[in-house]
Design a protein around this motif. Structure first.
Motif, mmCIF file in Angstrom:
data_model
loop_
_atom_site.group_PDB
_atom_site.id
_atom_site.type_symbol
_atom_site.label_atom_id
_atom_site.label_comp_id
_atom_site.label_asym_id
_atom_site.label_seq_id
_atom_site.Cartn_x
_atom_site.Cartn_y
_atom_site.Cartn_z
ATOM 1 N N GLU A 157 55.909 66.012 59.361
ATOM 2 C CA GLU A 157 55.742 65.051 58.269
ATOM 3 C C GLU A 157 54.327 64.479 58.230
ATOM 4 O O GLU A 157 53.789 64.206 57.160
ATOM 5 N N ASN A 158 53.735 64.310 59.406
ATOM 6 C CA ASN A 158 52.412 63.674 59.470
ATOM 7 C C ASN A 158 51.320 64.493 58.798
ATOM 8 O O ASN A 158 50.351 63.931 58.284
ATOM 9 N N ILE A 159 51.469 65.809 58.810
ATOM 10 C CA ILE A 159 50.376 66.639 58.282
ATOM 11 C C ILE A 159 50.191 66.484 56.776
ATOM 12 O O ILE A 159 49.169 66.895 56.237
ATOM 13 N N PHE A 160 51.183 65.876 56.084
ATOM 14 C CA PHE A 160 51.058 65.674 54.627
ATOM 15 C C PHE A 160 50.485 64.301 54.293
ATOM 16 O O PHE A 160 50.318 63.974 53.127
ATOM 17 N N VAL A 161 50.235 63.476 55.314
ATOM 18 C CA VAL A 161 49.715 62.129 55.079
ATOM 19 C C VAL A 161 48.206 62.187 54.867
ATOM 20 O O VAL A 161 47.489 62.905 55.573
ATOM 21 N N LEU A 162 47.731 61.415 53.896
ATOM 22 C CA LEU A 162 46.308 61.413 53.536
ATOM 23 C C LEU A 162 45.443 61.017 54.727
ATOM 24 O O LEU A 162 45.725 60.033 55.422
#
Length: 467
Positions: A413-418
């Protein structure tokens, strides 16, 4: 305090309105059943009155027949008996009517059977008397005996009819008392119901008026917020313009001077100076990449909504051609199966696959040629979004997978955070914006994206887009 008071008033108003509606519902139900009882009472009174009327007519006819018989005996004038057949038919008709009335008057049914017996006995004695009188040599004692029986049956019949009439009269009196009581109760209920209905109407009006005043207040707030959003959007557009043009212009000059210094002056620098110079060049390139990615993210967030039919195979071919230099440098192999035609925004779809393929090329393993596959897969029945199973008939599933360095699944999930970059990416260039752009583009198309990875075993991105 003012808000608290308004909130308390709103809650009390809702409670009062809800309680009033419950009471109105209860009284309306009660009033309905009272009206039904009144209707039943009216029908019962009508039935008893009809029974009483028929009994009175039978009693009157019997008295009439008795008088005609006596007059005939005295005068021997057959004119007194001229309507005898008609009277018998009238008896039968009234008995038939009483029988119909007894179907809705159970108390009278047993009395009707006894009445029939009395009437039949009275007719039999009456007929025997007439038959005796028609004979020339009749026995006076026999005649007197028949006349006595006739008088006795007539008296008994009259007494029984009066008893039945009194019973119906008593029943009518009771029903009228019940009727009057129910009318009084219904009147009270109707009055209370009317008052409560007005109360409900008033409370509903107050609630509606307050809500409308609140709706108007909120509308004004929304208008103000919309104006602010328009101003912010204008500022963002100005920022995009600055980032994409004004800020990049001096950056390009910096890069140009760095290039010229690299060609002519770096040989005169110490080793430490060369290291500093190299870091300046990397930072300048990183700044340019960051600006480009910020502009791309801003465009994706704004969401160009020009949807058209796109052949994904042609679009992917254009993306591969755009990345041809990097693909050749890395000796990458890209394979894809037949992809569907989709209703989408061309620029955003191109940006989506450009970012995903660039990611796979960027995070390839050292000395291992990247293997990138793009496939159109069937959606399994256990695929969920927001806790709900999705319909496989309504979504396309496109998977982009590679054999690169991958990532730990807990970071999915973290890899999609800006601006979020993983610890494993410390040796790789990047701004932490590319996958955030991918997520935003997929959401613009009412879809969703999932990431699956294993450290040192590659990554796969599952893209779900509406058909």
């Amino acid at each position: 305090m003012k808000f608290s008071g308004l909130l308390r008033f709103s809650i009390l108003l809702k409670l009062a309105l809800g309680l009033s509606i419950i009471v109105v519902g209860y009284l309306t139900t009660k009033f309905y059943f009272q009206i039904r009882e009144l209707s039943t009472s009216v029908k019962s009174i009508e039935n008893s009155n009809a029974v009483r009327y028929e009994l009175e007519q039978i009693a009157s006819a019997i008295n009439k027949n008795e008088s005609a018989l006596r007059s005939f005996i005295i005068t021997r004038d057959s004119l007194y008996l001229r309507n005898q057949d008609l009277d018998n038919d009238a008896f039968d008709l009234r008995i038939s009517r009483l029988h119909r009335l007894s179907l809705t008057n159970p108390e009278f049914k047993s009395g009707l059977d006894s009445l029939k017996w009395f009437v039949n006995k009275r007719h039999l004695v009456f007929d025997n008397t007439l038959k005796t009188l028609s004979e020339k040599d009749y026995n006076d004692n026999y005649l007197k005996n028949n006349l006595l029986k006739s008088f006795i049956y007539t008296d008994n019949l009259q007494e029984y009819i009066n008893k039945l009439i009194n019973t119906q009269q008593y029943k009518i009196g009771k029903q009228e008392q019940f009727h009057s009581k129910k009318i009084e109760e219904s009147s009270w209920n109707a009055g209370i119901l009317g008052i409560l209905s007005l109360t409900v109407f008033l409370l509903a009006y107050l609630k509606m008026n307050r809500d409308i005043a609140e709706q108007l207040k909120n509308t004004k707030k929304l208008k103000i917020q919309n104006r602010k959003l328009i101003e912010i959007n204008a500022e963002l557009e100005s920022f995009n313009s600055i980032v994409s043009h004004d800020m990049q212009e001096p950056l390009r000059k910096i890069q140009m001077f760095i290039s010229r210094l690299d060609e002519n002056e770096t040989r005169h620098l110490s080793d430490q100076g060369k290291d500093y110079f190299s870091r300046i060049r990397v930072s300048a390139n990183r700044m340019q990449n960051l600006m480009v990615d910020l502009v791309s993210y801003s465009r994706a967030a704004k969401g160009d909504r020009s949807f058209v039919e796109i052949d994904m195979n042609l679009l992917l071919k254009a993306v591969v051609e755009e990345l041809a230099v990097d693909i050749e440098d890395k000796k990458a192999v890209i394979e894809w199966a037949e992809l569907p035609v989709m209703h989408a925004v061309p620029f955003q779809m191109q940006q989506l696959f450009l970012n995903l393929l660039s990611n796979s090329l960027k995070y390839a393993k050292d000395n291992i040629a990247p293997q990138i596959k793009i496939s159109n897969e069937i959606i399994s029945g256990d695929t969920f979004k927001d806790g709900k199973s999705i319909n496989p008939e309504k979504f396309n599933k496109i998977v982009v997978s590679d054999n690169g360095i991958g990532f730990r699944q807990e970071y999915a999930e973290n890899i999609f955070v800006l601006f979020r970059r993983l610890d494993t990416e410390s040796n790789y260039t990047g701004t932490g914006i590319g996958l955030a752009i991918c997520k935003k583009i997929v959401e613009n198309h009412n879809g969703f994206i999932r990431a699956f990875g294993s450290e040192n075993h590659g990554a796969a991105f599952h893209i779900y887009l509406p058909k």
